[in-house]
Design a protein around this motif. Structure first.
Motif, PDB file in Angstrom:
ATOM      1  N   ALA A 195      67.602 -76.488   6.014  1.00  0.00           N
ATOM      2  CA  ALA A 195      67.534 -77.906   5.649  1.00  0.00           C
ATOM      3  C   ALA A 195      68.853 -78.405   5.084  1.00  0.00           C
ATOM      4  O   ALA A 195      68.966 -79.565   4.696  1.00  0.00           O
TER       5      ALA A 195
ATOM      6  N   MET B  52      65.102 -78.208   1.481  1.00  0.00           N
ATOM      7  CA  MET B  52      63.963 -79.034   1.078  1.00  0.00           C
ATOM      8  C   MET B  52      62.718 -78.550   1.791  1.00  0.00           C
ATOM      9  O   MET B  52      62.734 -78.289   2.976  1.00  0.00           O
ATOM     10  N   SER B  53      61.626 -78.434   1.074  1.00  0.00           N
ATOM     11  CA  SER B  53      60.400 -77.911   1.649  1.00  0.00           C
ATOM     12  C   SER B  53      59.767 -78.938   2.585  1.00  0.00           C
ATOM     13  O   SER B  53      60.112 -80.126   2.571  1.00  0.00           O
TER      14      SER B  53
ATOM     15  N   GLN C   3      64.603 -71.463   4.367  1.00  0.00           N
ATOM     16  CA  GLN C   3      64.186 -72.816   4.712  1.00  0.00           C
ATOM     17  C   GLN C   3      65.140 -73.846   4.120  1.00  0.00           C
ATOM     18  O   GLN C   3      65.506 -74.817   4.776  1.00  0.00           O
ATOM     19  N   GLU C   4      65.561 -73.622   2.887  1.00  0.00           N
ATOM     20  CA  GLU C   4      66.503 -74.538   2.244  1.00  0.00           C
ATOM     21  C   GLU C   4      67.874 -74.496   2.916  1.00  0.00           C
ATOM     22  O   GLU C   4      68.561 -75.505   3.010  1.00  0.00           O
ATOM     23  N   CYS C   5      68.239 -73.319   3.392  1.00  0.00           N
ATOM     24  CA  CYS C   5      69.520 -73.196   4.093  1.00  0.00           C
ATOM     25  C   CYS C   5      69.491 -73.989   5.396  1.00  0.00           C
ATOM     26  O   CYS C   5      70.435 -74.724   5.710  1.00  0.00           O
TER      27      CYS C   5
ATOM     28  N   SER D  90      62.739 -77.301  -8.024  1.00  0.00           N
ATOM     29  CA  SER D  90      62.249 -76.004  -7.589  1.00  0.00           C
ATOM     30  C   SER D  90      62.942 -74.889  -8.356  1.00  0.00           C
ATOM     31  O   SER D  90      63.977 -75.086  -9.006  1.00  0.00           O
TER      32      SER D  90
ATOM     33  N   ASN E  41      70.589 -77.551   2.288  1.00  0.00           N
ATOM     34  CA  ASN E  41      70.671 -77.807   0.851  1.00  0.00           C
ATOM     35  C   ASN E  41      72.132 -77.673   0.431  1.00  0.00           C
ATOM     36  O   ASN E  41      72.725 -76.598   0.516  1.00  0.00           O
TER      37      ASN E  41
ATOM     38  N   GLU F  56      66.524 -74.355  -7.212  1.00  0.00           N
ATOM     39  CA  GLU F  56      67.490 -75.266  -7.836  1.00  0.00           C
ATOM     40  C   GLU F  56      67.834 -74.805  -9.246  1.00  0.00           C
ATOM     41  O   GLU F  56      68.989 -74.886  -9.682  1.00  0.00           O
TER      42      GLU F  56
ATOM     43  N   ASP G 195      61.860 -69.440  -0.259  1.00  0.00           N
ATOM     44  CA  ASP G 195      62.294 -70.627   0.489  1.00  0.00           C
ATOM     45  C   ASP G 195      63.795 -70.707   0.683  1.00  0.00           C
ATOM     46  O   ASP G 195      64.319 -71.753   1.063  1.00  0.00           O
TER      47      ASP G 195
END
Length: 647
Positions: free
Chosen positions: A75, A1-2, A71-73, A47, A77, A50, A68
């Protein structure tokens, strides 16, 4: 998630938490904020990442192209982690960081995917750590990197070291058990020690294993594998310089880490086996034998001395705010076996001062230096200073051997020969200061008379007082003829002050006073005149503080107004002999640069003070009793507050 999405979710949660009845104004503001955020960022739209995960045939490469993905990893996801933790994806990630990329690709893009793969594998997510650490097939793929022929790709080696280092920290038991099961593990690491990433791997095994019982087991295993002895074997004239340097640095780091852990982890009852091995007379003796066997190369000698200097460290400065229990520098005791191993080899170090490894002539602005001092002799001087610092009552044999070899006299010869080498001057100054202790010692006995022997040797055989007077007179003569002040004069001043201080109030002041009284009458008279007049005047000049300037900045500011004579000499002398800066033009430029920086510094301080005072006068207003009471209860107009906040 951003980050935007996380922020929006937090605002939505705030919206649900705020009670509209008790805080109507705040509730209205939150509703307006959340509405505008969702409208602006359109978070209802999924996104691109996704959308890719929705595809049945999506590939790892496609996902790694997304900006991203990392960043998603981090976070966590869920859908992304489910995809990455598949066996084929994990194997592909490991393949990227352990296999040389195809040649012919643009260097900027060649290691793009291996770098992203390493970041994904080390983002410290439990799912990925479990997959890597719990499955032996994954560890085997990672371990296969060590089995490649030398030399390893340095960048891939760093990816490998970072990945396995993360596992050592997060999946300690599994990884240590796996590595211990590999018979040739340590041999492979040492085979590639010319790659600095292997040093990091060894230090991880020593410093990052928890809990304490497992750490002790790991240290015992490394000691059984003869890690310390095998690293010492690499410091040998027949080895390449990179391998020698990395082995030396690894040994130094092991010594410091082991001593720091012993200080910090008081609950450990067992001694560190690696440190015990390195401090043993056998290991130190083997290191010295390697340094002086066959052809004496500068690389081998310097790297060996680096290890000896680390072993002889009895105090270490505070690093990152970490201090000992009393709030001082950390201190360590030097094992007597180290000095017992060094003492028989002092003659070889003395010989290096006389005949160092050959060096080519060096061109300086003062002309050609036919015989540069060299790194070898500088390190020998550092070793002598360190030996004198660690020498105590039980180690008098080292000081006595230095006197027998006449090493101090030789160092003083080099001090005056290499006029502009302040690195050497500092070490010789330390040797003289340590020969005349400034801290009280126990009652002098034949066993603890090392300093008494050194002091007598320094004044009688080395003729320290005569050397000081002669060098000072020569420098005055050169300057009167328009020549340059000698580069060692600052250090010579401090040596003279050390003699005067210890003669007046030091623990051996009686001995020094007697030795000076025994000087020839003419020499003694010259010394007394020198101390009362020349040295006193020099000290007065050297204690001039930085001028304090009031009012407008002066148009002209001389260097002598800002810095003492000694400070100027110290700032300029190091450039000569080392870097070749010494002619008159460079001197003028350097002087102007110092003045310019000084002026800028003072001007900035004055400007900042003026701006601060102006802002203070403008912003800070005195209270007026006629003004409205800001604490008086009144009806609150929320619409007005909201409008103001938006503005």
């Amino acid at each position: 998630m951003s980050d935007v999405a996380v922020c929006a979710v937090r605002v939505v949660c705030l919206h649900d938490f705020v009670d509209a009845d008790s805080c109507p104004g705040l509730a209205l503001s939150v509703r307006q904020m959340t509405g505008s955020m969702f409208w602006k960022f359109d978070l209802h739209t999924s996104s691109h990442l996704e959308a890719l995960l929705e595809k049945e045939d999506v590939t790892l490469t496609e996902l790694m192209e997304e900006e991203d993905v990392l960043q998603e990893c981090k976070a966590q996801n869920r859908r992304l982690l489910l995809f990455l933790s598949q066996d084929h994806c994990m194997q592909e990630l490991l393949h990227l960081i352990t296999t040389e990329p195809p040649a012919g690709v643009d260097e900027m893009k060649r290691f793009k995917y291996p770098n992203i793969a390493c970041e994904l594998l080390t983002c410290d997510v439990g799912v990925i750590n479990d997959k890597l650490g719990n499955e032996e097939t994954m560890l085997e793929t990672l371990y296969s990197f060590l089995e490649q022929p030398s030399p390893l790709n340095p960048l891939l080696a760093s990816f490998f070291s970072k990945t396995i280092g993360n596992l050592i920290t997060r999946k300690t038991e599994q990884v240590i058990s796996f590595l211990r099961g590999k018979e040739g593990f340590l041999s492979l690491v040492l085979k590639h020690i010319d790659t600095s990433a292997m040093m990091d791997l060894l230090l991880r095994l020593i410093s990052c294993v928890e809990p304490a019982p497992l750490r002790q087991e790991t240290l015992n295993w490394l000691n059984e594998e003869k890690l310390a002895q095998r690293l010492i074997e690499l410091i040998h004239p027949e080895r390449d310089e990179e391998r020698q340097s990395n082995a030396s640095q690894t040994l130094c780091d092991i010594i410091r880490l082991s001593r720091d852990q012993a200080n910090q982890l008081q609950e450990i009852s067992e001694p560190d086996p690696l440190l015990a091995a390195l401090e043993s007379q056998e290991c130190v003796g083997q290191l010295l034998q390697n340094m002086f066997s066959g052809e004496r190369t500068e690389s081998c000698i310097v790297n060996g001395i680096q290890v000896l200097l680390t072993l002889l460290e009895i105090r270490r400065p505070v690093v990152d705010g970490v201090m000992d229990a009393q709030g001082f520098e950390r201190s360590y005791a030097v094992n007597s076996s180290i000095l017992l191993a060094i003492q028989p080899q002092l003659i070889h170090f003395h010989q290096l001062l006389l005949e160092p490894p050959k060096r080519s002539p060096m061109l300086t602005t003062l002309g050609v230096l036919e015989e540069p001092l060299g790194n070898t002799r500088l390190h020998v001087a550092r070793l002598v200073a360190s030996l004198l610092y660690t020498s105590s009552a039980s180690h008098a044999v080292v000081a006595q051997e230095l006197c027998r070899l006449n090493t101090m006299d030789l160092l003083l010869d080099l001090f005056f020969k290499y006029t502009w080498n302040n690195f050497l001057h500092l070490q010789v100054e330390l040797c003289v200061a340590l020969s005349e202790p400034q801290t009280p010692e126990p009652t002098v006995t034949p066993e603890n008379s090392a300093h008494n022997t050194l002091v007598t040797h320094l004044f009688q055989h080395c003729q320290l007082v005569q050397r000081i007077l002669g060098a000072w007179e020569e420098n005055d003569k050169i300057q009167l003829e328009g020549g340059m002040r000698r580069g060692y004069m600052g250090h010579l001043t401090r040596i003279a002050n050390t003699v005067v201080h210890n003669m007046e109030k030091g623990p051996v002041h009686t001995q020094i006073s007697r030795l000076i009284a025994e000087l020839p009458e003419e020499c003694r008279g010259c010394w007394e005149t020198f101390v009362d007049q020349t040295l006193s005047e020099t000290n007065r000049k050297n204690t001039i503080d930085l001028v304090h300037i009031e009012g407008p900045f002066p148009k002209e500011l001389t260097l002598q107004q800002a810095f003492s004579d000694y400070q100027i000499q110290q700032m300029t002398a190091n450039f000569v002999d080392q870097f070749g800066f010494n002619d008159e033009d460079i001197g003028k430029i350097y002087t102007r640069l110092i003045l310019f920086l000084l002026k800028c510094s003072i001007w900035c301080m004055q400007a900042n003070t003026a701006v601060f005072e102006a802002c203070s006068k403008e912003k800070i207003q005195p209270f007026d009793d006629d003004e409205e009471d800001i604490w008086e209860e009144k009806e609150i107009n929320y619409a007005t507050q909201t409008k103001s906040r938006n503005r």
